[in-house]
Motif scaffolding. Structure first.
Motif, PDB file in Angstrom:
ATOM      1  N   LYS A   8       0.847  -1.189   0.000  1.00 48.21           N
ATOM      2  CA  LYS A   8       0.000   0.000   0.000  1.00 48.21           C
ATOM      3  C   LYS A   8       0.888   1.246   0.000  1.00 48.21           C
ATOM      4  N   ALA A   9       0.524   2.220  -0.869  1.00 47.59           N
ATOM      5  CA  ALA A   9       1.322   3.444  -0.960  1.00 47.59           C
ATOM      6  C   ALA A   9       1.088   4.363   0.226  1.00 47.59           C
ATOM      7  N   PHE A  10      -0.124   4.373   0.724  1.00 46.61           N
ATOM      8  CA  PHE A  10      -0.470   5.243   1.832  1.00 46.61           C
ATOM      9  C   PHE A  10      -0.838   4.400   3.058  1.00 46.61           C
ATOM     10  N   LYS A  11      -0.779   5.057   4.186  1.00 44.00           N
ATOM     11  CA  LYS A  11      -1.163   4.380   5.420  1.00 44.00           C
ATOM     12  C   LYS A  11      -2.661   4.082   5.414  1.00 44.00           C
ATOM     13  N   LEU A  12      -3.003   2.940   5.961  1.00 42.94           N
ATOM     14  CA  LEU A  12      -4.410   2.546   6.044  1.00 42.94           C
ATOM     15  C   LEU A  12      -4.984   2.947   7.393  1.00 42.94           C
ATOM     16  N   ARG A  13      -6.210   3.407   7.357  1.00 42.21           N
ATOM     17  CA  ARG A  13      -6.913   3.771   8.588  1.00 42.21           C
ATOM     18  C   ARG A  13      -7.978   2.730   8.892  1.00 42.21           C
ATOM     19  N   ARG A  14      -7.958   2.253  10.083  1.00 39.87           N
ATOM     20  CA  ARG A  14      -8.933   1.256  10.507  1.00 39.87           C
ATOM     21  C   ARG A  14      -9.564   1.701  11.828  1.00 39.87           C
ATOM     22  N   PRO A  15     -10.869   1.548  11.947  1.00 44.14           N
ATOM     23  CA  PRO A  15     -11.534   1.983  13.195  1.00 44.14           C
ATOM     24  C   PRO A  15     -11.226   1.043  14.347  1.00 44.14           C
ATOM     25  N   VAL A  16     -11.042   1.598  15.527  1.00 43.91           N
ATOM     26  CA  VAL A  16     -10.838   0.830  16.758  1.00 43.91           C
ATOM     27  C   VAL A  16     -11.854   1.319  17.784  1.00 43.91           C
ATOM     28  N   TYR A  17     -12.623   0.422  18.329  1.00 46.55           N
ATOM     29  CA  TYR A  17     -13.665   0.780  19.290  1.00 46.55           C
ATOM     30  C   TYR A  17     -13.276   0.267  20.676  1.00 46.55           C
ATOM     31  N   TYR A  18     -13.428   1.118  21.664  1.00 39.56           N
ATOM     32  CA  TYR A  18     -13.245   0.733  23.066  1.00 39.56           C
ATOM     33  C   TYR A  18     -14.604   0.843  23.743  1.00 39.56           C
ATOM     34  N   ILE A  19     -15.153  -0.288  24.128  1.00 39.55           N
ATOM     35  CA  ILE A  19     -16.507  -0.327  24.692  1.00 39.55           C
ATOM     36  C   ILE A  19     -16.413  -0.753  26.149  1.00 39.55           C
ATOM     37  N   SER A  20     -17.089  -0.009  27.016  1.00 31.97           N
ATOM     38  CA  SER A  20     -17.057  -0.327  28.442  1.00 31.97           C
ATOM     39  C   SER A  20     -18.422  -0.046  29.052  1.00 31.97           C
ATOM     40  N   GLU A  21     -18.654  -0.645  30.197  1.00 35.52           N
ATOM     41  CA  GLU A  21     -19.898  -0.428  30.943  1.00 35.52           C
ATOM     42  C   GLU A  21     -19.623  -0.657  32.417  1.00 35.52           C
ATOM     43  N   VAL A  22     -20.143   0.230  33.243  1.00 32.53           N
ATOM     44  CA  VAL A  22     -20.031   0.063  34.691  1.00 32.53           C
ATOM     45  C   VAL A  22     -21.104  -0.930  35.132  1.00 32.53           C
ATOM     46  N   LEU A  23     -20.679  -2.040  35.711  1.00 33.25           N
ATOM     47  CA  LEU A  23     -21.625  -3.093  36.103  1.00 33.25           C
ATOM     48  C   LEU A  23     -22.430  -2.678  37.315  1.00 33.25           C
ATOM     49  N   THR A  24     -23.711  -2.955  37.261  1.00 29.57           N
ATOM     50  CA  THR A  24     -24.574  -2.735  38.412  1.00 29.57           C
ATOM     51  C   THR A  24     -24.282  -3.798  39.472  1.00 29.57           C
ATOM     52  N   PRO A  25     -24.715  -3.592  40.715  1.00 26.48           N
ATOM     53  CA  PRO A  25     -24.457  -4.599  41.760  1.00 26.48           C
ATOM     54  C   PRO A  25     -24.956  -5.989  41.384  1.00 26.48           C
ATOM     55  N   SER A  26     -26.098  -6.078  40.690  1.00 23.06           N
ATOM     56  CA  SER A  26     -26.608  -7.404  40.310  1.00 23.06           C
ATOM     57  C   SER A  26     -25.712  -8.060  39.274  1.00 23.06           C
ATOM     58  N   LYS A  27     -25.186  -7.273  38.328  1.00 26.78           N
ATOM     59  CA  LYS A  27     -24.318  -7.847  37.305  1.00 26.78           C
ATOM     60  C   LYS A  27     -22.949  -8.203  37.870  1.00 26.78           C
ATOM     61  N   LYS A  28     -22.531  -7.537  38.937  1.00 23.02           N
ATOM     62  CA  LYS A  28     -21.263  -7.888  39.559  1.00 23.02           C
ATOM     63  C   LYS A  28     -21.293  -9.285  40.150  1.00 23.02           C
TER      64      LYS A  28
END
Length: 362
Positions: A8-28
């Motif tokens: 590739k002549a140019f740099k490629l851009r690729r999406p990166v997702y960081y997904i997080s969630e604060v767990l509720t007491p029941s989910k903990k």
């Protein structure tokens, strides 16, 4: 993310997702493997457009494929599995790049096909307990038929003997195996007392040990096959190291789950059937009153069905005179619908289930 790629002549851009969630007491309070599965479910919801259009590879050391494709799964795991079923999700374990390249090269040039090793059909569990001057702990290692490993460290915060700590480790491992849907389990431990008592080789004289052993007997019913074997401590080193981490309260290594026990599991085990409660008067003088008994039975027969207030509200917009009860019916009627003259309720997967009376459910 932007990076250079060969050709590739140019740099490629690729999406990166960081997904997080604060767990509720029941989910903990979810078991550890359920938290991992919930992470996949949450990601599939957040970036659904990618999951629907592409094949997705999930890389993890945990045996997630066996958890997700488990036919015996129930509850929230079954719900997540149903919702993720239309998606093309594949699970792979972590691999080192250099070693994998060598393996691929050998596989490509090898002329003679090697026999495929036969995988065992059962799970394997190692358990051990540790009691020291400043605390108690236990370690459990579960190994899937494909070699995936789940490691647990237990920190015990109540007074217990060394034998009780060993039983706590055994019970915790059995509970985790049941929650994973395991049908066949091979167990290894280095405690002579626990192994021989459970296998009925030794007599049980302690009341506490009798209680633990009875719970083990009840948990055995959840398996199609279960064996318990004694091994030397050297062959149980992984569980022994985890138990020492729990008793000394050292930092837990990566990919090892930590659990805190504040009371013995024989007192609050969700897989053990509750003993039947006595029904009727405890005083023998009250038994000879048939008129009262007949009256109670007659009142129960003429009690109105629980579905009637919901049907009245959904069909005719009628509510009880009591404001609190009316507000409760309006709030709870959202998942209900009427088909014909029958009341149905949609579950979390969207399936309509017919509501029945207690008499029909017997």
């Amino acid at each position: 993310m932007e990076r250079e790629e060969q050709g590739k002549a140019f740099k490629l851009r690729r999406p990166v997702y960081y997904i997080s969630e604060v767990l509720t007491p029941s989910k903990k309070r979810y078991p550890h493997y359920q938290k991992l599965v919930y992470g996949i479910y949450l990601t599939a919801k957040k970036v659904a457009h990618y999951f629907q259009e592409h094949s997705v590879i999930v890389i993890s050391d945990a045996p997630l494929s066996e958890n997700m494709n488990n036919r015996d799964a129930i509850g929230r795991v079954a719900k997540w599995d149903i919702e993720l079923l239309p998606l093309d999700i594949k699970f792979e374990s972590k691999k080192a790049i250099k070693s994998q390249a060598l393996v691929d090269f050998l596989a490509e040039w090898m002329e003679q096909e090697q026999p495929v090793p036969r995988l065992p059909e059962h799970w394997t569990m190692f358990f051990d307990g540790s009691k020291m001057l400043h605390g108690s702990g236990a370690g459990v290692v579960l190994v899937s038929p494909k070699g995936g490993q789940l490691s647990y460290v237990l920190q015990i915060h109540f007074d217990s003997s060394n034998n009780e700590v060993e039983y706590e480790a055994l019970l915790y491992g059995l509970r985790m195996a049941i929650s994973l849907g395991t049908r066949r389990l091979m167990i290894y431990g280095d405690s002579d007392l626990v192994v021989n008592q459970v296998m009925k080789e030794w007599d049980i004289r302690s009341t506490a040990m009798i209680g633990y052993c009875n719970v083990v007997r009840k948990l055995e019913k959840h398996f199609e096959g279960l064996e318990l074997h004694h091994v030397p401590r050297l062959k149980n080193q992984a569980a022994d190291d985890l138990a020492k981490i729990g008793s000394t309260q050292k930092a837990v290594p990566k990919n090892v789950f930590l659990e805190h026990l504040h009371s013995p599991m024989i007192k609050e085990d969700p897989f053990v059937d509750e003993p039947p409660q006595p029904v009727g008067p405890s005083d023998t003088n009250e038994v000879d009153i048939p008129a009262v008994i007949d009256l109670v039975q007659e009142i129960l027969v003429i009690t109105s069905e629980w579905t009637e207030p919901y049907l009245a509200y959904l069909l005719m917009q009628e509510l009880p005179e009591d404001e609190a009860e009316a507000s409760q019916i309006v709030h709870r009627s959202k998942p209900f619908t009427v088909m014909g003259d029958q009341l149905y309720k949609k579950n979390t997967t969207g399936v309509a289930q017919r509501c029945i009376s207690p008499k029909e459910g017997q």
